[in-house]
Design a protein around this motif. Structure first.
Motif, PDB file in Angstrom:
ATOM      1  N   GLY A  61       0.773  -1.243   0.000  1.00 28.74           N
ATOM      2  CA  GLY A  61       0.000   0.000   0.000  1.00 28.74           C
ATOM      3  C   GLY A  61       0.796   1.280   0.000  1.00 28.74           C
ATOM      4  N   ASN A  62       2.069   1.246   0.399  1.00 31.60           N
ATOM      5  CA  ASN A  62       2.909   2.443   0.454  1.00 31.60           C
ATOM      6  C   ASN A  62       2.232   3.575   1.218  1.00 31.60           C
ATOM      7  N   SER A  63       1.777   3.248   2.437  1.00 27.15           N
ATOM      8  CA  SER A  63       1.161   4.295   3.256  1.00 27.15           C
ATOM      9  C   SER A  63       1.784   4.412   4.641  1.00 27.15           C
ATOM     10  N   CYS A  64       2.511   3.385   5.105  1.00 28.79           N
ATOM     11  CA  CYS A  64       3.084   3.418   6.465  1.00 28.79           C
ATOM     12  C   CYS A  64       4.563   3.038   6.469  1.00 28.79           C
ATOM     13  N   ARG A  65       4.836   1.734   6.492  1.00 31.79           N
ATOM     14  CA  ARG A  65       6.211   1.250   6.688  1.00 31.79           C
ATOM     15  C   ARG A  65       7.180   1.773   5.646  1.00 31.79           C
ATOM     16  N   SER A  66       6.836   1.639   4.382  1.00 37.97           N
ATOM     17  CA  SER A  66       7.756   2.068   3.330  1.00 37.97           C
ATOM     18  C   SER A  66       7.948   3.586   3.343  1.00 37.97           C
ATOM     19  N   ILE A  67       6.900   4.306   3.685  1.00 39.80           N
ATOM     20  CA  ILE A  67       6.981   5.764   3.798  1.00 39.80           C
ATOM     21  C   ILE A  67       7.925   6.153   4.934  1.00 39.80           C
ATOM     22  N   ILE A  68       7.763   5.502   6.087  1.00 43.31           N
ATOM     23  CA  ILE A  68       8.629   5.775   7.239  1.00 43.31           C
ATOM     24  C   ILE A  68      10.078   5.456   6.884  1.00 43.31           C
ATOM     25  N   ALA A  69      10.313   4.329   6.228  1.00 43.44           N
ATOM     26  CA  ALA A  69      11.669   3.947   5.835  1.00 43.44           C
ATOM     27  C   ALA A  69      12.277   4.964   4.871  1.00 43.44           C
ATOM     28  N   GLU A  70      11.507   5.402   3.895  1.00 43.39           N
ATOM     29  CA  GLU A  70      11.990   6.402   2.945  1.00 43.39           C
ATOM     30  C   GLU A  70      12.410   7.672   3.681  1.00 43.39           C
ATOM     31  N   ALA A  71      11.560   8.166   4.564  1.00 38.88           N
ATOM     32  CA  ALA A  71      11.855   9.402   5.288  1.00 38.88           C
ATOM     33  C   ALA A  71      13.088   9.244   6.178  1.00 38.88           C
ATOM     34  N   LEU A  72      13.185   8.119   6.871  1.00 39.19           N
ATOM     35  CA  LEU A  72      14.345   7.879   7.727  1.00 39.19           C
ATOM     36  C   LEU A  72      15.637   7.823   6.911  1.00 39.19           C
ATOM     37  N   PHE A  73      15.615   7.039   5.826  1.00 40.35           N
ATOM     38  CA  PHE A  73      16.827   6.910   5.011  1.00 40.35           C
ATOM     39  C   PHE A  73      17.236   8.261   4.448  1.00 40.35           C
ATOM     40  N   ARG A  74      16.281   9.012   3.947  1.00 35.42           N
ATOM     41  CA  ARG A  74      16.610  10.336   3.398  1.00 35.42           C
ATOM     42  C   ARG A  74      17.264  11.223   4.450  1.00 35.42           C
ATOM     43  N   SER A  75      16.796  11.115   5.688  1.00 33.61           N
ATOM     44  CA  SER A  75      17.335  11.972   6.753  1.00 33.61           C
ATOM     45  C   SER A  75      18.749  11.566   7.167  1.00 33.61           C
ATOM     46  N   MET A  76      19.145  10.335   6.880  1.00 29.81           N
ATOM     47  CA  MET A  76      20.455   9.822   7.302  1.00 29.81           C
ATOM     48  C   MET A  76      21.385   9.488   6.155  1.00 29.81           C
ATOM     49  N   ALA A  77      20.926   9.526   4.942  1.00 35.77           N
ATOM     50  CA  ALA A  77      21.662   9.001   3.784  1.00 35.77           C
ATOM     51  C   ALA A  77      23.036   9.630   3.611  1.00 35.77           C
ATOM     52  N   PRO A  78      24.034   8.785   3.388  1.00 38.72           N
ATOM     53  CA  PRO A  78      25.359   9.320   3.071  1.00 38.72           C
ATOM     54  C   PRO A  78      25.371   9.879   1.647  1.00 38.72           C
ATOM     55  N   ALA A  79      26.402  10.617   1.325  1.00 35.30           N
ATOM     56  CA  ALA A  79      26.532  11.198  -0.014  1.00 35.30           C
ATOM     57  C   ALA A  79      26.436  10.093  -1.065  1.00 35.30           C
ATOM     58  N   GLY A  80      25.692  10.374  -2.114  1.00 38.74           N
ATOM     59  CA  GLY A  80      25.551   9.426  -3.212  1.00 38.74           C
ATOM     60  C   GLY A  80      24.463   8.388  -3.023  1.00 38.74           C
ATOM     61  N   ALA A  81      23.783   8.406  -1.881  1.00 34.30           N
ATOM     62  CA  ALA A  81      22.706   7.444  -1.625  1.00 34.30           C
ATOM     63  C   ALA A  81      21.373   8.183  -1.593  1.00 34.30           C
ATOM     64  N   SER A  82      20.370   7.561  -2.172  1.00 32.96           N
ATOM     65  CA  SER A  82      19.035   8.151  -2.173  1.00 32.96           C
ATOM     66  C   SER A  82      18.003   7.069  -1.881  1.00 32.96           C
ATOM     67  N   ALA A  83      16.796   7.507  -1.589  1.00 34.51           N
ATOM     68  CA  ALA A  83      15.733   6.552  -1.277  1.00 34.51           C
ATOM     69  C   ALA A  83      14.419   7.037  -1.855  1.00 34.51           C
ATOM     70  N   GLN A  84      13.597   6.056  -2.158  1.00 38.33           N
ATOM     71  CA  GLN A  84      12.221   6.308  -2.562  1.00 38.33           C
ATOM     72  C   GLN A  84      11.390   5.154  -2.029  1.00 38.33           C
TER      73      GLN A  84
END
Length: 157
Positions: free
Chosen positions: A9-32
């Protein structure tokens, strides 16, 4: 490295993971994030849990894997197949891992119980993503085989 966090559904877990990864991502890494059958909305409690943790919710939206702006190199599924939930299968030449966890949107009970479920989802994903980011920072040129092992080890944390 472009990571895709994938649920149905992309409404909870995957959304939370995307936001967390984006907030911590090292240079050259991205998330969706995306879903095979997107709900079309982000669960308000997922947004509240992220905001409460000080994580930006800007730009988060429930979307289909058919409309991804970038092809992923890593796909992490978050569905809980043990709970009878259908887990989407992403086809393509990518590194795959399954970080199965219960859907907090399905939790029933009083307000405290539901808030606790979303907080636990965020905490588990924060631990896993922190472990991943630490590995990526320590080895920016990580190869696919090593990354696969790291992701699978993180899945059981």
């Amino acid at each position: 490295m472009n990571s895709l966090f994938l649920c149905t559904g992309n409404s909870c877990r995957s959304i939370i993971a995307e936001a967390l990864f984006r907030s911590m991502a090292p240079a050259g890494a991205s998330a969706q994030s995306a879903g095979s059958k997107p709900a079309g909305h982000v669960h308000p409690r997922a947004l509240a849990a992220l905001a409460e943790a000080g994580i930006s919710t800007q730009g988060l939206a429930s979307k289909s894997w058919d409309t991804l702006p970038q092809k992923p190199t890593v796909v992490i599924t978050l569905c809980a197949s043990a709970a009878g939930e259908a887990c989407p299968v992403y086809f393509g030449n990518v590194v795959r891992s399954h970080w199965g966890m219960p859907d907090p949107a399905g939790v029933q009970g009083d307000e405290a119980t539901i808030r606790a479920a979303f907080a636990e989802t965020l905490a588990v994903l924060r631990r896993r993503i922190t472990a991943l980011v630490q590995q990526l920072e320590a080895n920016p040129a990580i190869d696919a085989k090593t990354l696969q092992g790291i992701l699978d080890d993180i899945a059981v944390q």
